[in-house]
Motif scaffolding. Structure first.
Motif, PDB file in Angstrom:
ATOM      1  N   ASN A 159       0.668  -1.195   0.180  1.00  0.00           N
ATOM      2  CA  ASN A 159      -0.083   0.019  -0.005  1.00  0.00           C
ATOM      3  C   ASN A 159       0.920   1.067  -0.220  1.00  0.00           C
ATOM      4  O   ASN A 159       0.369   2.175  -0.604  1.00  0.00           O
ATOM      5  CB  ASN A 159      -0.879  -0.124   1.192  1.00  0.00           C
ATOM      6  CG  ASN A 159      -2.209  -0.899   1.003  1.00  0.00           C
ATOM      7  OD1 ASN A 159      -2.253  -1.777   0.037  1.00  0.00           O
ATOM      8  ND2 ASN A 159      -2.889  -0.941   2.042  1.00  0.00           N
ATOM      9  N   PRO A 160       1.988   1.466   0.763  1.00  0.00           N
ATOM     10  CA  PRO A 160       2.758   2.665   0.687  1.00  0.00           C
ATOM     11  C   PRO A 160       3.400   2.898  -0.711  1.00  0.00           C
ATOM     12  O   PRO A 160       3.061   4.173  -1.021  1.00  0.00           O
ATOM     13  CB  PRO A 160       3.671   2.388   1.676  1.00  0.00           C
ATOM     14  CG  PRO A 160       3.379   1.408   2.657  1.00  0.00           C
ATOM     15  CD  PRO A 160       2.265   0.554   1.763  1.00  0.00           C
ATOM     16  N   VAL A 199      -5.598  -0.516  -2.462  1.00  0.00           N
ATOM     17  CA  VAL A 199      -5.715   0.774  -2.653  1.00  0.00           C
ATOM     18  C   VAL A 199      -6.878   1.112  -3.808  1.00  0.00           C
ATOM     19  O   VAL A 199      -7.789   2.299  -3.536  1.00  0.00           O
ATOM     20  CB  VAL A 199      -4.464   1.484  -2.825  1.00  0.00           C
ATOM     21  CG1 VAL A 199      -4.720   3.020  -3.071  1.00  0.00           C
ATOM     22  CG2 VAL A 199      -3.606   1.151  -1.803  1.00  0.00           C
ATOM     23  N   ASP A 200      -6.762   0.816  -5.061  1.00  0.00           N
ATOM     24  CA  ASP A 200      -7.504   1.307  -6.057  1.00  0.00           C
ATOM     25  C   ASP A 200      -7.967   0.108  -6.781  1.00  0.00           C
ATOM     26  O   ASP A 200      -8.570   0.254  -7.985  1.00  0.00           O
ATOM     27  CB  ASP A 200      -6.871   2.074  -6.906  1.00  0.00           C
ATOM     28  CG  ASP A 200      -5.286   1.729  -7.496  1.00  0.00           C
ATOM     29  OD1 ASP A 200      -5.175   0.506  -7.383  1.00  0.00           O
ATOM     30  OD2 ASP A 200      -4.494   2.403  -7.915  1.00  0.00           O
ATOM     31  N   LYS A 217      -6.873   3.713   8.109  1.00  0.00           N
ATOM     32  CA  LYS A 217      -7.750   4.228   6.850  1.00  0.00           C
ATOM     33  C   LYS A 217      -8.236   5.538   6.723  1.00  0.00           C
ATOM     34  O   LYS A 217      -8.556   6.093   5.817  1.00  0.00           O
ATOM     35  CB  LYS A 217      -9.096   3.145   6.973  1.00  0.00           C
ATOM     36  CG  LYS A 217      -8.780   1.823   6.814  1.00  0.00           C
ATOM     37  CD  LYS A 217     -10.153   0.905   7.071  1.00  0.00           C
ATOM     38  CE  LYS A 217     -10.057  -0.487   6.810  1.00  0.00           C
ATOM     39  NZ  LYS A 217     -11.191  -1.156   6.805  1.00  0.00           N
ATOM     40  N   GLU A 275       0.111   3.952  -2.863  1.00  0.00           N
ATOM     41  CA  GLU A 275      -0.385   5.233  -2.428  1.00  0.00           C
ATOM     42  C   GLU A 275       0.548   6.428  -2.876  1.00  0.00           C
ATOM     43  O   GLU A 275       0.112   7.584  -3.078  1.00  0.00           O
ATOM     44  CB  GLU A 275      -0.704   5.297  -0.883  1.00  0.00           C
ATOM     45  CG  GLU A 275      -1.832   4.340  -0.671  1.00  0.00           C
ATOM     46  CD  GLU A 275      -1.919   3.985   0.873  1.00  0.00           C
ATOM     47  OE1 GLU A 275      -1.062   4.498   1.617  1.00  0.00           O
ATOM     48  OE2 GLU A 275      -2.686   3.616   1.445  1.00  0.00           O
ATOM     49  N   ALA A 276       1.847   6.110  -2.813  1.00  0.00           N
ATOM     50  CA  ALA A 276       2.720   7.311  -3.198  1.00  0.00           C
ATOM     51  C   ALA A 276       3.052   7.193  -4.752  1.00  0.00           C
ATOM     52  O   ALA A 276       3.924   8.235  -4.967  1.00  0.00           O
ATOM     53  CB  ALA A 276       4.318   7.072  -2.438  1.00  0.00           C
ATOM     54  N   SER A 325      -4.530  -4.545  -6.104  1.00  0.00           N
ATOM     55  CA  SER A 325      -4.231  -3.570  -4.846  1.00  0.00           C
ATOM     56  C   SER A 325      -5.268  -2.927  -4.084  1.00  0.00           C
ATOM     57  O   SER A 325      -6.386  -2.687  -4.666  1.00  0.00           O
ATOM     58  CB  SER A 325      -3.376  -2.664  -5.330  1.00  0.00           C
ATOM     59  OG  SER A 325      -3.353  -1.324  -4.253  1.00  0.00           O
TER      60      SER A 325
END
Length: 446
Positions: A117-118, A152-153, A444, A121-122, A150
């Motif tokens: 995730n890091p 994330v998205d 979150k 997200e970055a 992922s």
């Protein structure tokens, strides 16, 4: 059943998850079963790629990886600056730190899910969707649905090849000395508790595990015993909902294992290596671990036939033949390398070489892969332990991925790091779970 088995790990090799793709129109080599021939067509070069993987230490594919990168370097003239390390929390921390400091590698073989995730997200890794805009056939020898989107998205950033399963490894001599039958597909949890008592009464340690260092295997299966393959991989919303109660009850069963004396005397301080040696030395009967442990056992003993692997006994709605497994890692191209024209092409070519059908078959052996064509393996070349793993997964009735993979290292602390206090009654189980869920909720909202 066949559809499910195609997604399962059907053997017992280490956690070696490799993947990626190809391209058409001359942008990158087309995927085929001949990675060496593809590489020769790439043309010489002088690009140096910084690559970090988990193919190191006891990983059975560490040697395969070193051979592969040596061959690729010789055939292309390019160079690999390898910074691989053993898969562990310290390795994860090092990789995360490298990204934060702007010193991330060009190519990364790493976990997907929350651990990535890091980076996602970055915006520091490139999605498969983006790569295919330039290399439209990238990863076309792989099944898109098995890449591992992922959280994330929902996009795919890495392409796994093979994954893992978890099972109950058995020291046959200890079982024989204790006069007990090896657990089977029909063994229930209550029957397993009786078996453990008989092992203990015979003067052996029933279960080799370190609750100080790696409680997560028993955490997974004990919780799984209160859920199903369809529901295990869902995080609790609270301690009081269905999943929260399953966690409380499952960890309660871990506490029972400790209280009954079924664990090593030093389980609250021992390292994983120490408890594994207890198992290898014939002082403990059972060990839950992953498919990668087959290679570790093969390398730790001259009598691999003394060991086998079977199902972790279940209870409630979970059948013993419902296993834990999944596809959890893959190859990434970082944004930094993607934005470098020379490195971009070399990254795609390197991963294409590493993930041809032939190369993936070499790395995955009998494990399930994302290859559309699957792998081929000669069972006569496998150890009896590896064949037992193959048989176990072929007989599986269901599979759930490890729920711990949805929780970050920091979020796991109240339960995983706190396990010694939990099983000794110094920390309330529900309170520890609530603290973990609070950390998840806070993450979150950040």
């Amino acid at each position: 059943m066949k559809k499910m088995l195609a997604m399962l790990l059907t053997g017992a090799m280490v956690l070696s998850l490799a993947a990626c793709g190809n391209s058409s129109s001359g942008n990158a080599p087309a995927q085929s079963s001949s990675g060496a021939e593809e590489s020769k067509e790439m043309g010489g070069g002088s690009v140096t790629l910084n690559v970090t993987t988990t193919f190191a230490g006891e990983d059975t594919n560490a040697a395969n990886y070193q051979e592969a990168i040596a061959a690729w370097q010789e055939e292309t003239g390019n160079k690999i600056n390898d910074a691989s390390g053993t898969s562990a929390e310290t390795f994860k921390a090092r990789v995360i730190s490298d990204f934060e400091m702007g010193s991330e590698p060009d190519v990364l073989f790493y976990f997907n899910g929350v651990d990535s995730n890091p980076f996602v997200e970055a915006g520091k890794v490139v999605s498969i969707e983006e790569i295919r805009k330039t290399y439209p056939d990238y990863a076309t020898n792989m099944k898109d649905g098995m890449m591992g989107a992922s959280p994330v998205d929902g996009k795919n950033y890495s392409v796994p090849v093979n994954g893992y399963w978890e099972g109950l490894f058995v020291n046959k001599e200890v079982c024989q000395a204790a006069g007990i039958e090896i657990p089977s597909a029909d063994t229930t949890w209550d029957e397993f508790m009786d078996i453990c008592q008989q092992v203990k009464d015979a003067g052996y340690t029933p279960i080799a595990t370190s609750f100080a260092e790696i409680p997560h295997y028993w955490f997974e299966f004990c919780i799984y015993n209160y859920l199903t393959p369809a529901t295990h991989n869902v995080l609790p919303g609270s301690v009081d909902d269905e999943h929260g109660k399953a966690w409380v009850n499952g960890i309660g069963d871990m506490k029972t294992l400790y209280e009954k004396g079924f664990l090593p005397d030093n389980t609250l301080s021992a390292t994983d290596g120490e408890t594994f040696q207890l198992f290898i030395d014939g002082k403990a009967a059972f060990l839950i671990d992953g498919s990668w442990k087959v290679g570790g056992i093969e390398g730790a003993t001259d009598d691999v036939d003394n060991f086998t692997v079977t199902y972790v006994p279940g209870k409630n709605d979970r059948k013993s033949t419902d296993i834990i497994g999944g596809l959890s890692s893959g190859w990434y191209i970082t944004k930094k390398a993607w934005d470098d024209p020379e490195k971009q092409k070399a990254c795609v070519e390197f991963i294409s070489y590493m993930t041809s059908d032939e190369m993936v078959s070499k790395f995955a052996s009998v494990s399930a892969t994302a290859l559309k064509n699957g792998t081929q393996v000669d069972e006569s070349q496998l150890s009896s332990l590896a064949v037992a793993g193959l048989d176990m997964v072929e007989g599986a009735t269901g599979m759930a991925s490890a729920v711990q993979d949805q929780v970050t290292q920091e979020e796991r602390v109240p339960v995983f790091n706190g396990m010694p206090d939990i099983v000794t009654g110094k920390k309330d189980i529900a309170e520890a779970i609530a603290e973990l869920l609070d950390l998840v909720a806070a993450g979150k909202t950040e």
